[in-house]
Design a protein around this motif. Structure first.
Motif, PDB file in Angstrom:
ATOM      1  N   PRO A  17       0.670  -1.450   0.113  1.00 28.02           N
ATOM      2  CA  PRO A  17      -0.272   0.256   0.281  1.00 28.02           C
ATOM      3  C   PRO A  17       0.779   1.225  -0.464  1.00 28.02           C
ATOM      4  O   PRO A  17       1.901   1.264   0.418  1.00 28.02           O
ATOM      5  CB  PRO A  17      -0.659  -0.186   1.346  1.00 28.02           C
ATOM      6  N   GLN A  18       0.552   2.308  -0.812  1.00 31.53           N
ATOM      7  CA  GLN A  18       1.255   3.838  -0.827  1.00 31.53           C
ATOM      8  C   GLN A  18       1.120   4.391   0.701  1.00 31.53           C
ATOM      9  O   GLN A  18       2.507   4.571   0.750  1.00 31.53           O
ATOM     10  CB  GLN A  18       0.433   4.458  -1.935  1.00 31.53           C
ATOM     11  N   ALA A  19      -0.156   3.927   1.365  1.00 34.91           N
ATOM     12  CA  ALA A  19       0.692   4.513   2.890  1.00 34.91           C
ATOM     13  C   ALA A  19       1.658   4.042   3.809  1.00 34.91           C
ATOM     14  O   ALA A  19       2.570   4.676   4.711  1.00 34.91           O
ATOM     15  CB  ALA A  19      -0.493   4.336   4.031  1.00 34.91           C
ATOM     16  N   TRP A  20       1.824   2.789   3.402  1.00 34.81           N
ATOM     17  CA  TRP A  20       2.925   2.334   4.315  1.00 34.81           C
ATOM     18  C   TRP A  20       4.380   2.990   3.704  1.00 34.81           C
ATOM     19  O   TRP A  20       5.104   3.177   4.674  1.00 34.81           O
ATOM     20  CB  TRP A  20       2.691   0.410   3.802  1.00 34.81           C
ATOM     21  N   LEU A  21       4.266   2.393   2.183  1.00 35.65           N
ATOM     22  CA  LEU A  21       5.261   3.437   0.925  1.00 35.65           C
ATOM     23  C   LEU A  21       5.796   4.708   1.995  1.00 35.65           C
ATOM     24  O   LEU A  21       6.923   5.115   1.962  1.00 35.65           O
ATOM     25  CB  LEU A  21       5.322   3.316  -0.171  1.00 35.65           C
ATOM     26  N   THR A  22       4.692   5.519   1.602  1.00 32.13           N
ATOM     27  CA  THR A  22       4.678   6.535   2.572  1.00 32.13           C
ATOM     28  C   THR A  22       5.902   7.058   3.937  1.00 32.13           C
ATOM     29  O   THR A  22       6.603   7.440   3.755  1.00 32.13           O
ATOM     30  CB  THR A  22       3.900   7.540   2.760  1.00 32.13           C
ATOM     31  N   ALA A  23       4.967   5.859   4.862  1.00 33.61           N
ATOM     32  CA  ALA A  23       5.799   5.920   6.200  1.00 33.61           C
ATOM     33  C   ALA A  23       7.068   5.761   6.687  1.00 33.61           C
ATOM     34  O   ALA A  23       8.100   5.838   6.586  1.00 33.61           O
ATOM     35  CB  ALA A  23       4.578   5.484   7.176  1.00 33.61           C
ATOM     36  N   ALA A  24       7.396   4.385   5.899  1.00 40.59           N
ATOM     37  CA  ALA A  24       8.368   3.840   5.137  1.00 40.59           C
ATOM     38  C   ALA A  24       9.671   5.441   5.235  1.00 40.59           C
ATOM     39  O   ALA A  24      10.905   4.687   5.607  1.00 40.59           O
ATOM     40  CB  ALA A  24       8.659   2.013   4.494  1.00 40.59           C
ATOM     41  N   VAL A  25       9.365   5.933   4.118  1.00 36.66           N
ATOM     42  CA  VAL A  25      10.479   6.653   3.238  1.00 36.66           C
ATOM     43  C   VAL A  25      10.820   7.407   4.123  1.00 36.66           C
ATOM     44  O   VAL A  25      11.847   7.880   4.652  1.00 36.66           O
ATOM     45  CB  VAL A  25      10.095   6.900   2.312  1.00 36.66           C
ATOM     46  N   ARG A 167       9.342  -5.288  -1.771  1.00 37.93           N
ATOM     47  CA  ARG A 167       9.317  -3.829  -0.805  1.00 37.93           C
ATOM     48  C   ARG A 167      10.373  -2.917  -1.501  1.00 37.93           C
ATOM     49  O   ARG A 167      10.579  -1.778  -1.004  1.00 37.93           O
ATOM     50  CB  ARG A 167       9.042  -4.597   0.357  1.00 37.93           C
ATOM     51  N   PHE A 168      11.218  -3.626  -1.292  1.00 38.03           N
ATOM     52  CA  PHE A 168      12.795  -3.485  -2.187  1.00 38.03           C
ATOM     53  C   PHE A 168      12.598  -2.663  -3.220  1.00 38.03           C
ATOM     54  O   PHE A 168      12.701  -1.481  -3.929  1.00 38.03           O
ATOM     55  CB  PHE A 168      14.192  -4.634  -1.834  1.00 38.03           C
ATOM     56  N   ALA A 169      11.552  -3.378  -4.080  1.00 35.19           N
ATOM     57  CA  ALA A 169      11.753  -2.535  -5.090  1.00 35.19           C
ATOM     58  C   ALA A 169      11.117  -1.083  -5.376  1.00 35.19           C
ATOM     59  O   ALA A 169      11.268  -0.331  -5.973  1.00 35.19           O
ATOM     60  CB  ALA A 169      10.893  -3.147  -6.663  1.00 35.19           C
ATOM     61  N   ALA A 170       9.726  -1.280  -4.335  1.00 34.01           N
ATOM     62  CA  ALA A 170       7.973  -0.185  -4.274  1.00 34.01           C
ATOM     63  C   ALA A 170       9.285   1.382  -3.277  1.00 34.01           C
ATOM     64  O   ALA A 170       9.215   2.115  -4.015  1.00 34.01           O
ATOM     65  CB  ALA A 170       7.537  -0.652  -3.563  1.00 34.01           C
ATOM     66  N   LEU A 171      10.244   0.563  -2.890  1.00 30.34           N
ATOM     67  CA  LEU A 171      11.462   2.039  -1.576  1.00 30.34           C
ATOM     68  C   LEU A 171      12.152   2.406  -2.797  1.00 30.34           C
ATOM     69  O   LEU A 171      12.696   3.778  -2.223  1.00 30.34           O
ATOM     70  CB  LEU A 171      11.808   0.941  -0.948  1.00 30.34           C
ATOM     71  N   MET A 172      12.698   1.255  -3.762  1.00 28.01           N
ATOM     72  CA  MET A 172      13.731   1.900  -4.606  1.00 28.01           C
ATOM     73  C   MET A 172      13.551   3.441  -5.472  1.00 28.01           C
ATOM     74  O   MET A 172      14.740   3.903  -5.085  1.00 28.01           O
ATOM     75  CB  MET A 172      14.352   0.808  -5.540  1.00 28.01           C
ATOM     76  N   PRO A 173      12.782   4.070  -5.724  1.00 29.41           N
ATOM     77  CA  PRO A 173      12.724   5.084  -6.537  1.00 29.41           C
ATOM     78  C   PRO A 173      12.328   6.281  -5.547  1.00 29.41           C
ATOM     79  O   PRO A 173      12.744   7.127  -5.804  1.00 29.41           O
ATOM     80  CB  PRO A 173      11.451   5.182  -7.186  1.00 29.41           C
ATOM     81  N   HIS A 174      12.154   6.117  -3.911  1.00 25.39           N
ATOM     82  CA  HIS A 174      11.980   6.859  -2.985  1.00 25.39           C
ATOM     83  C   HIS A 174      12.733   6.867  -2.173  1.00 25.39           C
ATOM     84  O   HIS A 174      13.148   8.049  -0.727  1.00 25.39           O
ATOM     85  CB  HIS A 174      10.583   6.629  -2.108  1.00 25.39           C
ATOM     86  N   VAL A 175      14.255   6.399  -2.167  1.00 27.96           N
ATOM     87  CA  VAL A 175      15.237   5.976  -0.994  1.00 27.96           C
ATOM     88  C   VAL A 175      16.527   6.970  -1.899  1.00 27.96           C
ATOM     89  O   VAL A 175      16.536   6.988  -2.788  1.00 27.96           O
ATOM     90  CB  VAL A 175      15.482   4.836  -0.057  1.00 27.96           C
ATOM     91  N   ASP A 176      17.063   7.103  -1.025  1.00 23.49           N
ATOM     92  CA  ASP A 176      18.631   7.913  -1.734  1.00 23.49           C
ATOM     93  C   ASP A 176      19.749   7.057  -2.618  1.00 23.49           C
ATOM     94  O   ASP A 176      18.941   6.487  -2.706  1.00 23.49           O
ATOM     95  CB  ASP A 176      20.103   8.819  -0.467  1.00 23.49           C
ATOM     96  N   GLU A 177      20.732   7.572  -3.247  1.00 23.15           N
ATOM     97  CA  GLU A 177      21.071   6.419  -4.499  1.00 23.15           C
ATOM     98  C   GLU A 177      21.711   5.689  -3.741  1.00 23.15           C
ATOM     99  O   GLU A 177      21.329   4.875  -4.248  1.00 23.15           O
ATOM    100  CB  GLU A 177      21.968   7.429  -5.217  1.00 23.15           C
TER     101      GLU A 177
END
Length: 239
Positions: A17-25, A167-177
């Motif tokens: 879910p997008q809500a988890w992704l937002t909170a995790a980032v 989840r690793f793939a979902a996080l990749m565009p939203h974290v640092d390099e």
């Protein structure tokens, strides 16, 4: 990467879910600490399966895990572990199950070291955080009699590894390099781990596993999409 992730997305019953992704980032330190915990728990789970269902040198396996567990309990510093990384025991005459799970343990412990090094470089203290409901919620759905209990635990292992990969793939565009590169480096091993768990489940099952894969997948999706009071790497929608 799409070819690697396509089977994962078909296997899982829902996306993160997008809500988890937002909170995790928004809380990368907490996510890294729990990620470190997850790598150790994955290794411990595989070792328990090997010890319970096959023949391995038990003390050697426990000694291998001990320094990593000491770090997680605060009895050893991360610096001490990273300066003197434990050597894997040498196993001979391995069965297919031990062969697959032994490789998984090696990789999970290496990932633990990698996450720990990233945390050290960023000044993030490896403190204790409580476990999420995720693994316990899945294991509560497992059957109790053998060999069905083993089959369900292997299928659950497949879902945990597949969700980690997704989840690793979902996080990749939203974290640092640096983190994006690291998460990308984990995708292939996580994808292989889920496939290995499924292959072992099929090997040990006396009946087709598709109904149990479906039932446990539905349970996994319910945990991922329902409100969750804790933010963890495998948690549901932040409450």
């Amino acid at each position: 990467m799409s070819a690697l992730l396509e089977p994962i997305h078909r296997f899982l019953h829902c996306p993160t879910p997008q809500a988890w992704l937002t909170a995790a980032v928004a809380d990368p330190a907490l996510l890294l600490i729990d990620h470190c915990n997850c790598e150790l728990k994955a290794a411990q789970t595989a070792v328990r399966l090997m010890r319970r269902y096959d023949t391995v040198p038990e003390q050697a396996m426990l000694d291998w895990l001990a320094p990593y567990e000491a770090v997680s309990f605060g009895r050893m510093t991360p610096q001490a572990l990273l300066a003197n990384r434990p050597q894997a025991p040498v196993l001979t005459g391995k069965s297919e199950m031990v062969d697959k799970l032994f490789l998984l343990v090696r990789e999970e412990l290496h990932h633990f070291e990698q996450v720990l090094a990233i945390m050290q470089a960023r000044g993030i203290h490896y403190g204790a955080v409580s476990a999420s409901r995720y693994a316990a919620g899945l294991l509560a759905k497992a059957r109790k009699r053998e060999p069905e209990a083993l089959v369900d635990r292997l299928i659950i292992g497949a879902y945990i590894e597949a969700r980690s990969c997704e989840r690793f793939a979902a996080l990749m565009p939203h974290v640092d390099e640096e983190l994006a590169r690291f998460y990308h480096s984990l995708l292939r091993s996580e994808a292989r781990h889920y496939q290995d768990y499924l292959a072992l489940a099929e090997q040990f099952s006396e009946a087709p596993i598709a109904p149990r894969v479906r039932a446990l997948g539905e349970a996994e999706a319910a945990l991922i999409t329902s409100p969750d009071p804790l933010l963890r790497f495998h948690s549901g929608v932040p409450a």
